[in-house]
Design an enzyme around this catalytic site. Structure first.
Site, mmCIF file in Angstrom:
data_model
loop_
_atom_site.group_PDB
_atom_site.id
_atom_site.type_symbol
_atom_site.label_atom_id
_atom_site.label_comp_id
_atom_site.label_asym_id
_atom_site.label_seq_id
_atom_site.Cartn_x
_atom_site.Cartn_y
_atom_site.Cartn_z
ATOM 1 C CG HIS A 146 -1.534 -5.582 -2.350
ATOM 2 N ND1 HIS A 146 -0.681 -6.664 -2.358
ATOM 3 C CD2 HIS A 146 -2.715 -6.047 -1.884
ATOM 4 C CE1 HIS A 146 -1.325 -7.738 -1.925
ATOM 5 N NE2 HIS A 146 -2.565 -7.389 -1.619
ATOM 6 C CD GLU A 159 -10.231 -8.171 0.505
ATOM 7 O OE1 GLU A 159 -10.912 -7.957 -0.523
ATOM 8 O OE2 GLU A 159 -9.155 -8.806 0.501
ATOM 9 C CG ASP A 183 -6.534 -6.579 -2.726
ATOM 10 O OD1 ASP A 183 -6.278 -5.384 -3.046
ATOM 11 O OD2 ASP A 183 -5.815 -7.525 -3.076
ATOM 12 C CD GLU A 184 -4.558 -10.399 -0.381
ATOM 13 O OE1 GLU A 184 -4.562 -11.622 -0.192
ATOM 14 O OE2 GLU A 184 -3.857 -9.847 -1.249
ATOM 15 C CB VAL A 185 -5.857 -3.077 3.901
ATOM 16 C CG1 VAL A 185 -5.189 -1.916 4.622
ATOM 17 C CG2 VAL A 185 -6.243 -2.680 2.473
#
Ligand code: ACM
Length: 419
Positions: free
Chosen positions: A178, A269, A236-238
């Site tokens: 992000h 995560e 998160d969400e890597v």
């Protein structure tokens, strides 16, 4: 707590008693943030354990609306962490909106404001040693609008205003994913050409080059520039990072935050990584990494999306919002138990989160946050309770929210006309 609530020990019929705004508050022993309010024909007595308890008691007085029958309230929070998150990265919201949210959060006894300060669409906090983060990284937002950022002076104003309500501000700088806005400002953070601006939802999936020395130097400057006792690192969400690189980076980044004398916080995560003691983990979606964090003995903040994600629609008729976590009606926001989300977790508290992909105006923010935030606030203060009882007490808050100019969502689950 929304009054009257389980903490009200006695509420007897009787002559209304005027509750002065400037009621004196005595200090007594008691757990943090606790207070006692007694109202009878003999007068009103108000005491609290600390400044925060006094603030929580005054919030109750405000909810009572000036006069009340005889009652006795002995009140203390169930959880130490009762938060609301505002994403100022997807759409930028400045000082005025943030101060207003603090005032409203204080009214419902929340004690944490988590600001999601950076994301793919924009970098929203001045970092003096890295000026392009804001001269370049803040220039746009979802939909391609102008974006914006908080100066450090703006941020200090927010922190001071929150402190006046005994609310802690928690900054989040989301790494190592992000990060599109940061990479546009400083392409050396990923060792490639600067990416294009990202102005839609979701994410382009870029990541920092976590093996490069410049990244840790940059992160250290960012951690030191933003004041506060906590530092939320996202995590998160890597996408596009080898597992080993991700877990090493999360360990190193949390260790750096600890070295700087702050408490690191990460999204769930990062629970797949070994994390240093002292790290706090925030659950939002996937029980598996959250459970891994709990098994490491790390405390959890509970933000399960089907109950606390304020960016989700209330129902299929809601104009704004997303649907990936299902509809989150007021009843969904209220009917859950933080102790039953991740087994054997140490629950630090709860937090509701407003991601702002679809919210652009004050009215948009209001309608997504309210009244659902009151449900999270009550779960955090009093713990789970009876929906019918909550529903009635919530209806009575409609009038107060209207008086305060809050454009709350008139959920069909609540009989607002009663208020
Ligand atoms: C998250 O919603 N990506 C934490």
């Amino acid at each position: 707590m929304i009054v009257p609530a389980p903490a009200v020990l006695e509420a007897r019929p009787g002559e209304p008693v005027a509750l002065p705004d400037d009621l004196d508050c005595q200090r007594t022993d008691g757990v943090a943030e606790s207070y006692r309010l007694s109202v009878s024909a003999d007068g009103v007595a108000f005491s609290a354990s600390d400044d925060a308890g006094e603030a929580r008691g005054r919030a109750t007085l405000r909810q009572l609306g000036g006069t009340s029958g005889p009652l006795l309230i002995e009140d203390a929070p169930r959880y130490a962490w009762r938060g609301v998150m505002l994403d100022v990265a997807r759409h930028f919201f400045g000082v005025d909106e943030v101060l207003r949210l603090i005032d409203l959060a204080a009214l419902y006894k929340l004690n944490v404001l988590h600001l999601h300060l950076t994301d793919d669409q924009g970098w929203r906090i001045e970092i003096p040693d890295w000026p392009r983060l804001t001269t370049v990284g803040a220039e746009t937002q979802v939909g391609g609008g102008a974006g914006g950022f908080l100066t450090l002076a703006d941020y200090q104003r927010i922190v001071a205003h929150a402190a006046g309500h005994s609310i802690t501000v928690v900054p989040e700088v989301d790494v190592p994913g992000h990060v599109n806005a940061a990479l546009r400002a400083y392409p050396e953070l990923w060792g490639r050409d600067a990416p294009e601006p990202f102005t839609t939802w979701s994410s382009p999936g870029h990541s920092l080059d976590v093996r490069s020395d410049v990244v840790m130097r940059w992160l250290d400057d960012v951690i030191r520039a933003i004041p506060g006792e906590h530092f939320h690192l996202g995590g998160d969400e890597v996408e596009g990072l080898a597992h080993q690189d991700y877990v090493q980076f999360m360990w190193d980044a949390c260790s750096l935050v600890l070295e700087r004398g702050k408490t690191p916080i990460v999204w769930e995560e990062a629970g797949v990584a070994k994390l240093p003691k002292g790290t706090v983990v925030q659950h939002w979606s996937d029980a598996k990494p959250a459970r891994a964090a709990a098994e490491q003995g790390l405390p959890l903040i509970m933000s399960p999306a089907p109950h606390t994600y304020l960016d989700q629609k209330y129902d299929e008729e809601t104009e704004l919002g997303l649907t990936w976590a299902g509809a989150v009606e007021v009843r969904d926001a209220y009917e859950w138990d933080p102790e039953r989300v991740i087994e054997r977790a140490e629950v630090l508290g709860v937090e509701a989160a407003l991601w702002t992909e679809t919210t652009e105006t004050r009215s948009d923010i209001d309608s997504m946050i309210f009244p659902r935030l009151l449900a999270t606030a009550e779960i955090g203060w009093s713990g789970p309770g009876d929906w019918e009882d909550f529903r009635e007490r919530l209806a009575a808050q409609g009038r107060l929210l209207s008086e305060l100019g809050v454009d709350y969502h008139r959920s069909k689950q609540v009989e607002w006309s009663k208020s």
